[in-house]
Design a protein around this motif. Structure first.
Motif: not given
Length: 54
Positions: A10-18
């Motif tokens: 989830v954190l890895a996805g947030a780093v890319a999406v935000v």
């Protein structure tokens, strides 16, 4: 899948999406401001709008 692994994903996805979402919002705001300015200028002064300006 463990909870720790799930949180990491989830954190890895947030780093890319935000950042992508922030860039999209900024691009939308700039495009809207420019479009309103150009179209408003032509509407107020009753000028023809070219395809390039549109």
């Amino acid at each position: 899948m463990t909870t720790t692994r799930w949180i990491d994903l989830v954190l890895a996805g947030a780093v890319a999406v935000v950042p992508a979402v922030l860039c999209s919002v900024l691009a939308y705001a700039v495009t809207t401001a420019v479009s309103v300015t150009v179209l408003g200028h032509h509407a107020v002064f009753d000028r023809r709008l070219t395809a390039r300006q549109a």
